[in-house]
Design an enzyme around this catalytic site. Structure first.
Site, PDB file in Angstrom:
ATOM      1  N   GLU A 112      51.244  44.364  41.471  1.00 21.81           N
ATOM      2  CA  GLU A 112      51.040  44.522  40.028  1.00 21.81           C
ATOM      3  C   GLU A 112      51.920  45.685  39.583  1.00 21.81           C
ATOM      4  O   GLU A 112      51.717  46.818  40.007  1.00 21.81           O
ATOM      5  CB  GLU A 112      49.574  44.850  39.710  1.00 21.81           C
ATOM      6  CG  GLU A 112      48.610  43.752  40.091  1.00 21.81           C
ATOM      7  CD  GLU A 112      47.159  44.085  39.745  1.00 21.81           C
ATOM      8  OE1 GLU A 112      46.915  45.005  38.933  1.00 21.81           O
ATOM      9  OE2 GLU A 112      46.269  43.433  40.313  1.00 21.81           O
ATOM     10  N   GLU A 114      42.259  44.800  45.086  1.00 24.49           N
ATOM     11  CA  GLU A 114      42.073  46.249  45.050  1.00 24.49           C
ATOM     12  C   GLU A 114      40.778  46.669  45.740  1.00 24.49           C
ATOM     13  O   GLU A 114      39.854  47.192  45.111  1.00 24.49           O
ATOM     14  CB  GLU A 114      42.124  46.761  43.618  1.00 24.49           C
ATOM     15  CG  GLU A 114      43.491  46.573  42.998  1.00 24.49           C
ATOM     16  CD  GLU A 114      43.652  47.269  41.645  1.00 24.49           C
ATOM     17  OE1 GLU A 114      42.633  47.544  40.994  1.00 24.49           O
ATOM     18  OE2 GLU A 114      44.798  47.525  41.263  1.00 24.49           O
TER      19      GLU A 114
HETATM   20  C1  GLA Z   1      44.076  46.429  38.399  1.00 24.75           C
HETATM   21  C2  GLA Z   1      43.653  45.051  38.774  1.00 24.75           C
HETATM   22  C3  GLA Z   1      44.005  44.006  37.795  1.00 24.75           C
HETATM   23  C4  GLA Z   1      43.918  44.516  36.403  1.00 24.75           C
HETATM   24  C5  GLA Z   1      44.769  45.720  36.265  1.00 24.75           C
HETATM   25  C6  GLA Z   1      44.757  46.271  34.884  1.00 24.75           C
HETATM   26  O1  GLA Z   1      45.125  46.986  39.059  1.00 24.75           O
HETATM   27  O2  GLA Z   1      44.002  44.659  40.044  1.00 24.75           O
HETATM   28  O3  GLA Z   1      43.143  42.931  37.962  1.00 24.75           O
HETATM   29  O4  GLA Z   1      42.595  44.803  36.127  1.00 24.75           O
HETATM   30  O5  GLA Z   1      44.298  46.705  37.107  1.00 24.75           O
HETATM   31  O6  GLA Z   1      43.556  46.913  34.605  1.00 24.75           O
END
Ligand code: GLA
Ligand code: ZN
Length: 667
Positions: free
Chosen positions: A310, A142
């Site tokens: 995700e 991210e």
């Molecule tokens: C983000 C991150 C993950 C995790 C999720 C949930 O999207 O990439 O590592 O932290 O959020 O918080």
């Protein structure tokens, strides 16, 4: 189409792995993403490396026939590194160093950190680059999460000055382009230029809004470029040893929107795009059309099938949780991703963590590690995907409509928003939402790409257009295209300065209109009427003079009563429409129906609230997904005989879909 999970085996005892992987096999989970935060395991002390733990994980995955996306662990520099090299830390807009404690606290331009990343990325790539368990790579995690794209440290300042020298060549050129004569801002050398931090004398000291708009926009571009070059370096480290495709998980959830990274540029380094999709969590609930829009954006950055890296798998939050996904929603969200062009959906995370900031963030399994309701639903989805994959390849929505996405225009508008209530992202979404409601898929594209395959191109608030973009839009329209332009378009140059032409500036001739007077509404409402029905403008009204265009909408209140608010102009073999004001959501739908009728966009005859309908194709088969986002059943008309691939039943005039249910229809 297939499913996977984000997996953290290193957080559990090895004895547990067998149970995990057996459960994954049973659920048709094909791939795991691993290792994105593991620097301190790979290098517990400076120069002391350990790969045995990862070797073991990969060996175990192989036994269960599950492949892995392996990550570069740069999202979390370890504590020893931060202590020894505090210069790698990012600085915020007030000049405060970010602390260790969460993640992403490093500066993208830190040469020390880049060296460290280069060293570890190379070691990882060399060791695992040909390992058959691995099928792909994820860079970092991210990028730009939590406002970390823009750093304000000294090293960034240095590099920004170099970036400016490269762009402007001479300081007098920069002075001219930024208009530094305003308020005596003239620079004598590039060394005098400061990165635009908070603290100028402008109402409050916690904003950068008092800074020069040209300087701000260039700083935004520079920061985006810095993230892109950081990513590019990591990709090069990997490609030296590995041919597996590379991605990074983008952030475009409507709630997280706006990382300040030009994802079109970022995507150039990548082999495929992916993103993280949280729909109902501590920080809000995303509307279904916005989620679809986000899928469309991520699909658009490379114009090819993408992954959800995700996907929400349970109730989520850090200090507080959002609601648990109602039965059916996990499956529904997964189908929605696939309908919008995802070919792999990876759930975050496998098992809920027992400790750390994310102990409330639920995975597929609860903390106890036992398979429950969410596991069953995901297994069912995995099984369905397994069967569907026998008949279907990678699906993409059949989009005949394009919406122009311009990061320059978005950033320019975010620096100074023109008027209360105007937001580039929201405005763009308002077009997408109307298309979505009528089941008309849309792609997000750059203005300077070839647009000829689209029947309809919408360019919302294209505040600035470079020559290549202008030429591309003009040639699209001239050669028979249908282009819709809107208020606040074509009025600025690339330095974020106003153009001397009458609005809509560079688009005036194409649109066949001039605008000598406009009304930023700031809370006022103006009635309008036109091909979109009767509506109300809340944000902006251009008082349009037609030069060669015809009026297809007028103002029906205020001092510009009777003046055009929307126009149509013949341009070469095509048409250019201009919308001088915003209209309400329902009228937006009427407007899209008007274009559907004109251009045959295959829209639904009417909107069914909460129903998502997407026509897709894998190049051979045509498949229509219908998804019910409502807590009640719906009946959806089908105008031709089709087969439901899930129930294996033929469908005639209509189909009934249960709450949060899905139908996959094939001709
Ligand atoms: C983000 C991150 C993950 C995790 C999720 C949930 O999207 O990439 O590592 O932290 O959020 O918080
Ligand atoms: Zn920095």
């Amino acid at each position: 189409m297939r499913i996977g999970v984000d997996y953290y085996p290193e957080q559990w005892s090895e004895k547990r792995w067998k149970t995990d992987l057996e459960l994954m096999n049973k659920a048709n989970i094909k791939v795991v993403r691993i290792g994105e935060f593991s620097w301190s395991l790979y290098e517990p002390q400076e120069g002391e490396f350990d790969f045995a733990w990862m070797d073991k994980i990969l060996d175990t995955l192989r036994k269960y026939n599950i492949s892995a996306v392996l990550c570069t662990p740069s999202a979390t520099p370890p504590k020893w590194m931060v202590d020894k090299y505090p210069q790698i830390l990012q600085e915020d807009v007030y000049g405060r160093q970010k602390l260790s404690g969460t993640r992403k606290h490093y500066c993208f331009n830190s040469s020390v950190y880049r060296d460290k990343c280069h060293m570890l990325n190379s070691k990882i790539a060399e060791r695992y680059g040909k390992n058959p368990v691995i099928e792909g790579w994820q860079i970092d995690n991210e990028l730009g999460w939590a406002n970390t794209t823009r750093c304000y440290c000294d090293e960034c300042q240095d590099k920004f000055r170099k970036w400016l020298i490269h762009k402007f060549k001479t300081i007098s050129n920069l002075n001219k382009k930024y208009g530094t004569l305003t308020w005596s801002q003239v620079y004598n050398s590039f060394d005098e230029v400061m990165i635009p931090k908070a603290g100028t004398c402008y109402e409050t000291d916690n904003e950068t809004q008092g800074q020069n708009p040209g300087l701000l926009l260039d700083y935004y571009r520079f920061c985006s470029d810095s993230v892109c070059s950081f990513t590019q370096e990591a990709c090069e480290d990997i490609r030296k040893y590995s041919a597996f495709p590379i991605t990074t998980n983008m952030l475009d959830a409507s709630i997280n929107s706006g990382t300040g990274i030009d994802y079109f540029k970022l995507a150039k380094s990548l082999d495929f795009t992916s993103w993280d999709n949280y729909i109902e969590f501590q920080w809000g609930v995303a509307e279904d059309s916005a989620v679809s829009r986000d899928h469309a954006l991520v699909r658009g950055y490379k114009k090819q099938p993408f992954w959800v890296m995700e996907q929400q798998a349970g109730p989520c939050g850090w200090s507080k949780m959002g609601p648990t996904p109602t039965p059916g929603k996990l499956r529904l969200w997964t189908y929605s991703a696939v309908a919008n062009g995802a070919d792999t959906v990876v759930y975050f995370r496998w098992r809920s963590a027992l400790s750390g900031l994310e102990e409330y963030w639920h995975g597929v399994l609860n903390h106890d590690g036992l398979p429950g309701r969410r596991y069953e639903e995901i297994s069912k989805t995995g099984e369905e995907f397994e069967k569907l994959s026998l008949h279907l390849g990678k699906l993409m929505p059949k989009a005949e409509v394009a919406i122009i996405k311009s990061f320059d225009s978005e950033w320019s508008q975010s620096i100074h928003s023109h008027v209360e209530g105007f937001n580039y992202d929201k405005y763009e979404l308002s077009f997408y939402r109307a298309l979505y409601k009528l089941g008309i898929p849309a792609d997000f594209v750059r203005a300077d790409q070839n647009l000829s395959k689209y029947k309809f191109v919408i360019a919302p608030a294209l505040v600035m257009a470079q020559n290549s973009e202008l030429d591309s839009l003009a040639s699209y329209a001239r050669n028979g295209g249908c282009l819709l332009l809107t208020f606040r378009s074509g009025i600025k140059d690339e330095n974020n300065s106003m153009l001397p032409q009458t609005a809509p500036g560079v688009f005036s001739e194409m649109a066949g209109v001039t605008i000598n007077d406009y009304d930023p509404l700031m809370g006022k409402e103006t009635d309008v009427s036109g091909v979109f029905g009767k509506s109300i403008a809340h944000i902006w009204c251009d008082i349009i003079n037609t030069t060669s265009a015809n009026s297809i909408g007028v103002y029906t209140s205020d001092f510009y009563f009777g003046k055009p608010c929307m126009t149509e102009n013949k341009y070469g073999d095509g048409r250019v429409f201009y919308m001088g004001c915003d209209i309400e959501d329902d009228s937006m739908v009427t407007l899209i129906k008007y274009f559907d009728k004109m251009l045959n966009l295959n829209g639904l005859p009417y909107e069914i609230k909460g129903v998502e309908s997407v026509e897709t194709s894998d190049g051979k088969s045509q498949v229509r997904f219908i998804m019910n986002h409502n807590e009640y059943p719906v009946v959806v008309p089908i105008y031709r005989r089709m087969n439901d691939m899930l129930t294996k039943m033929p469908v005639d005039s209509c189909i009934s879909i249960e709450p949060y249910g899905v139908a996959v229809l094939k001709e």
